[in-house]
Design a protein around this motif. Structure first.
Motif, PDB file in Angstrom:
ATOM      1  N   GLY A 111      16.420   6.858  12.191  1.00  0.00           N
ATOM      2  CA  GLY A 111      17.137   5.520  11.580  1.00  0.00           C
ATOM      3  C   GLY A 111      17.144   4.053  11.949  1.00  0.00           C
ATOM      4  N   THR A 112      15.822   3.180  12.548  1.00  0.00           N
ATOM      5  CA  THR A 112      16.653   2.161  12.225  1.00  0.00           C
ATOM      6  C   THR A 112      15.222   1.613  11.333  1.00  0.00           C
ATOM      7  OG1 THR A 112      14.067   2.383  14.218  1.00  0.00           O
ATOM      8  CG2 THR A 112      16.458   1.448  14.985  1.00  0.00           C
ATOM      9  N   THR A 113      14.372   2.410  11.009  1.00  0.00           N
ATOM     10  CA  THR A 113      13.592   2.075   9.682  1.00  0.00           C
ATOM     11  C   THR A 113      13.355   2.927   8.492  1.00  0.00           C
ATOM     12  OG1 THR A 113      11.608   1.266  11.404  1.00  0.00           O
ATOM     13  CG2 THR A 113      11.217   1.986   9.040  1.00  0.00           C
ATOM     14  N   THR A 114      13.182   2.464   7.800  1.00  0.00           N
ATOM     15  CA  THR A 114      12.956   3.578   6.305  1.00  0.00           C
ATOM     16  C   THR A 114      11.702   3.507   5.577  1.00  0.00           C
ATOM     17  OG1 THR A 114      14.008   2.105   4.851  1.00  0.00           O
ATOM     18  CG2 THR A 114      15.597   3.054   5.679  1.00  0.00           C
ATOM     19  N   ALA A 115      11.599   4.623   4.439  1.00  0.00           N
ATOM     20  CA  ALA A 115      10.284   4.800   4.283  1.00  0.00           C
ATOM     21  C   ALA A 115      10.438   5.251   2.941  1.00  0.00           C
ATOM     22  CB  ALA A 115       9.135   5.969   5.256  1.00  0.00           C
ATOM     23  N   THR A 116       9.183   5.105   2.107  1.00  0.00           N
ATOM     24  CA  THR A 116       8.846   5.446   0.796  1.00  0.00           C
ATOM     25  C   THR A 116       7.750   5.421   0.306  1.00  0.00           C
ATOM     26  OG1 THR A 116       9.811   5.284  -1.719  1.00  0.00           O
ATOM     27  CG2 THR A 116       9.183   3.309  -0.579  1.00  0.00           C
ATOM     28  N   LEU A 117       7.293   6.420  -0.417  1.00  0.00           N
ATOM     29  CA  LEU A 117       6.125   6.375  -0.832  1.00  0.00           C
ATOM     30  C   LEU A 117       5.673   5.862  -2.773  1.00  0.00           C
ATOM     31  CD1 LEU A 117       3.392   7.951  -0.608  1.00  0.00           C
ATOM     32  CD2 LEU A 117       4.375   9.611  -1.663  1.00  0.00           C
ATOM     33  N   ALA A 118       4.236   4.907  -2.452  1.00  0.00           N
ATOM     34  CA  ALA A 118       4.296   4.418  -3.301  1.00  0.00           C
ATOM     35  C   ALA A 118       2.291   4.939  -3.802  1.00  0.00           C
ATOM     36  CB  ALA A 118       4.168   2.706  -3.335  1.00  0.00           C
ATOM     37  N   TYR A 119       2.934   5.582  -5.839  1.00  0.00           N
ATOM     38  CA  TYR A 119       1.298   5.898  -5.708  1.00  0.00           C
ATOM     39  C   TYR A 119       1.476   5.622  -7.053  1.00  0.00           C
ATOM     40  CZ  TYR A 119       4.318  10.009  -7.075  1.00  0.00           C
ATOM     41  OH  TYR A 119       5.149  10.863  -7.503  1.00  0.00           O
ATOM     42  N   ARG A 120       2.196   5.379  -7.392  1.00  0.00           N
ATOM     43  CA  ARG A 120       1.588   5.520  -9.107  1.00  0.00           C
ATOM     44  C   ARG A 120       1.774   4.126  -9.759  1.00  0.00           C
ATOM     45  NH1 ARG A 120       7.826   8.908 -11.342  1.00  0.00           N
ATOM     46  NH2 ARG A 120       6.219  10.365 -12.494  1.00  0.00           N
ATOM     47  N   GLU A 121       0.894   4.270 -10.399  1.00  0.00           N
ATOM     48  CA  GLU A 121       0.703   2.327 -10.898  1.00  0.00           C
ATOM     49  C   GLU A 121      -0.141   2.744 -12.520  1.00  0.00           C
ATOM     50  OE1 GLU A 121      -3.753   3.560  -8.797  1.00  0.00           O
ATOM     51  OE2 GLU A 121      -2.247   2.061  -7.659  1.00  0.00           O
ATOM     52  N   HIS A 122       0.296   1.062 -12.457  1.00  0.00           N
ATOM     53  CA  HIS A 122      -0.087   0.244 -14.197  1.00  0.00           C
ATOM     54  C   HIS A 122      -1.717   0.658 -13.781  1.00  0.00           C
ATOM     55  CE1 HIS A 122       3.172   0.504 -16.381  1.00  0.00           C
ATOM     56  NE2 HIS A 122       4.098  -0.266 -15.841  1.00  0.00           N
ATOM     57  N   SER A 123      -2.278  -0.398 -13.334  1.00  0.00           N
ATOM     58  CA  SER A 123      -3.233  -0.836 -12.712  1.00  0.00           C
ATOM     59  C   SER A 123      -3.872  -0.275 -11.715  1.00  0.00           C
ATOM     60  CB  SER A 123      -3.321  -2.050 -13.233  1.00  0.00           C
ATOM     61  OG  SER A 123      -2.966  -2.788 -12.628  1.00  0.00           O
ATOM     62  N   GLN A 124      -4.881   0.020 -11.180  1.00  0.00           N
ATOM     63  CA  GLN A 124      -5.093   0.176  -9.752  1.00  0.00           C
ATOM     64  C   GLN A 124      -5.483  -1.307  -8.399  1.00  0.00           C
ATOM     65  OE1 GLN A 124      -9.562   0.527  -8.879  1.00  0.00           O
ATOM     66  NE2 GLN A 124      -9.383   2.907  -9.335  1.00  0.00           N
ATOM     67  N   THR A 125      -4.327  -0.234  -7.951  1.00  0.00           N
ATOM     68  CA  THR A 125      -4.232  -1.160  -6.422  1.00  0.00           C
ATOM     69  C   THR A 125      -5.792  -0.818  -5.592  1.00  0.00           C
ATOM     70  OG1 THR A 125      -2.261  -0.232  -6.945  1.00  0.00           O
ATOM     71  CG2 THR A 125      -2.858  -0.866  -4.876  1.00  0.00           C
ATOM     72  N   ARG A 126      -6.234  -1.984  -5.357  1.00  0.00           N
ATOM     73  CA  ARG A 126      -7.212  -1.337  -3.997  1.00  0.00           C
ATOM     74  C   ARG A 126      -7.201  -2.219  -2.860  1.00  0.00           C
ATOM     75  NH1 ARG A 126     -11.855  -0.509  -6.850  1.00  0.00           N
ATOM     76  NH2 ARG A 126     -13.093  -1.193  -4.982  1.00  0.00           N
ATOM     77  N   ALA A 127      -7.851  -1.687  -1.586  1.00  0.00           N
ATOM     78  CA  ALA A 127      -7.689  -2.329  -0.478  1.00  0.00           C
ATOM     79  C   ALA A 127      -8.923  -3.129  -0.172  1.00  0.00           C
ATOM     80  CB  ALA A 127      -7.304  -1.329   0.487  1.00  0.00           C
ATOM     81  N   VAL A 128      -9.088  -3.891   0.895  1.00  0.00           N
ATOM     82  CA  VAL A 128     -10.813  -4.174   1.480  1.00  0.00           C
ATOM     83  C   VAL A 128     -10.112  -4.321   2.992  1.00  0.00           C
ATOM     84  CG1 VAL A 128     -11.103  -4.525  -1.250  1.00  0.00           C
ATOM     85  CG2 VAL A 128      -9.991  -6.642   0.639  1.00  0.00           C
ATOM     86  N   ALA A 129     -11.041  -4.170   3.269  1.00  0.00           N
ATOM     87  CA  ALA A 129     -10.969  -4.736   4.884  1.00  0.00           C
ATOM     88  C   ALA A 129     -11.620  -5.965   5.110  1.00  0.00           C
ATOM     89  CB  ALA A 129     -11.471  -2.847   5.674  1.00  0.00           C
ATOM     90  N   ASP A 130     -11.110  -7.071   6.148  1.00  0.00           N
ATOM     91  CA  ASP A 130     -12.227  -7.879   6.466  1.00  0.00           C
ATOM     92  C   ASP A 130     -13.340  -7.649   7.590  1.00  0.00           C
ATOM     93  OD1 ASP A 130     -10.724  -7.595   8.433  1.00  0.00           O
ATOM     94  OD2 ASP A 130      -9.524  -9.443   8.191  1.00  0.00           O
ATOM     95  N   ALA A 131     -13.972  -8.555   8.399  1.00  0.00           N
ATOM     96  CA  ALA A 131     -15.198  -8.477   8.802  1.00  0.00           C
ATOM     97  C   ALA A 131     -14.534  -7.663  10.229  1.00  0.00           C
ATOM     98  CB  ALA A 131     -15.488  -9.507   9.576  1.00  0.00           C
TER      99      ALA A 131
END
Length: 352
Positions: A111-131
């Protein structure tokens, strides 16, 4: 062999504990700005252990099953409580059950952390990795359940290897949160924007999201069943005590018919939700079909019973002070909660 549909004695004892706790400690709100009590949440999650019911014991959970999750969902639907149980125990835990290998689960369970799910979007969400292999998420997600209050957000984002699931701490300065106006004051939505927010890669999004939304659909059906039952009981109780022309309105044929029809709808919803919970608990191939059926049956039943509850109450049922409209609002919001994401897949599962 078909799975057992009805909850066993332990599950019914759990139902009693949850119902008594909610009656004593939680009331529905009519104020959209009203949040939830952190102390009450920690008791529900930590002391009662209601977040990790179907989490294996070796991972700190109760080692029960989805039938127990269904019982809690139904009782929360009855109470109209605004608590982050659905987003944390159904969505958040669901993600981590299908994306193991992180140390995020214990803080959700206590119970110390609450969570949720984010999957709906208007435009594309992107993720990139650095070196160094560290990931960063950018984009905007909409209609995030309890997105304005959650501590941890599981985010789907496009990568060079395809859609993936990430965990992002919501309190980071790279994350901005904007509450959205919602019809249901006990179920809040928000828009979340990520500006190169540090993230933890959990794995490919498609298999995780498929299982989590299936789980969410079945749990939501159970919640709708609980709400429908509460609305029906409120209508029957009112009809038995409200006098017109010197007699309870429950003795009028038209009111009798309404109450009888409500009972039929509630039993149909209960049958469908129990089937979905049993199939998910056993992990059978019929789970998708059962969840799809429950989503349709329970959603329609809740909306119909909630409306009829207002009709039986008459003028008082339309007032802001009465709880009847809260069931109408919950039924309407629940009907479109996951619409447009996995709805087509669920309809395909039952051949519609």
């Amino acid at each position: 062999m078909s799975p057992r549909l009805t909850p066993d004695a332990d599950a019914e004892e759990l139902r009693t504990v949850v119902r008594e706790f909610l009656l004593k400690h939680v009331e529905p709100t009519r104020d959209p700005e009203h949040g939830w009590d952190p102390a009450t949440w920690r008791r529900l999650a930590g002391e009662l252990g209601l977040v990790g019911l179907d989490v294996p014991e070796e991972h700190g959970g109760a080692g029960a099953g989805f039938r127990e999750v269904a019982v809690v969902a139904e009782e929360l639907g009855r109470s109209l409580a605004r608590l982050p149980w659905f987003t944390t125990a159904v969505l958040g835990v669901g993600v981590l059950l299908h994306a193991p290998g992180t140390d995020l689960l214990p803080s959700l369970l206590d119970g110390t952390t609450t969570a949720t799910l984010a999957y709906r979007e208007h435009s594309q969400t992107r993720a990139v990795a650095d070196a160094r292999g560290d990931w960063f998420v950018s984009g905007e997600k909409i209609l995030v359940l309890e997105g304005a209050t959650a501590d941890l957000v599981f985010v789907t984002a496009e990568t060079a290897d395809g859609p993936s699931m990430f965990a992002v701490e919501a309190a980071l300065p790279e994350v901005s949160r904007r509450p959205s106006r919602a019809i249901d004051p006990n179920r809040q939505l928000a828009t979340l924007a990520f500006d190169s927010a540090p993230a933890v890669l959990l794995g490919p999004a498609a298999p995780i999201l498929e299982r989590v939304l299936l789980r969410a659909s079945a749990a939501l059906a159970c919640e709708q069943t609980g709400g429908a039952a509460a609305a029906m009981e409120a209508a029957v109780g009112y009809a038995a005590t409200r006098l017109q022309f010197g007699r309870p309105i429950a003795t009028f044929q038209a009111v009798k018919h309404r109450c009888a029809d409500m009972a039929v709808q509630v039993e149909a919803a209960r049958s469908a939700s129990l089937w979905a919970a049993a199939e998910l608990a056993e992990g059978t191939p019929e789970a998708a079909r059962a969840a799809a059926t429950a989503a349709l049956v329970c959603g329609q039943a809740y909306r119909w019973v909630a409306d009829e509850n207002v009709q039986v109450h008459g003028g008082i049922g339309f007032t802001w002070e009465h709880s009847a409209h809260l069931h109408v609002r919950r039924a309407l919001s629940s009907a479109v909660l996951f619409e447009g994401s996995h709805g087509d897949a669920l309809l395909d599962a039952i051949g519609v």
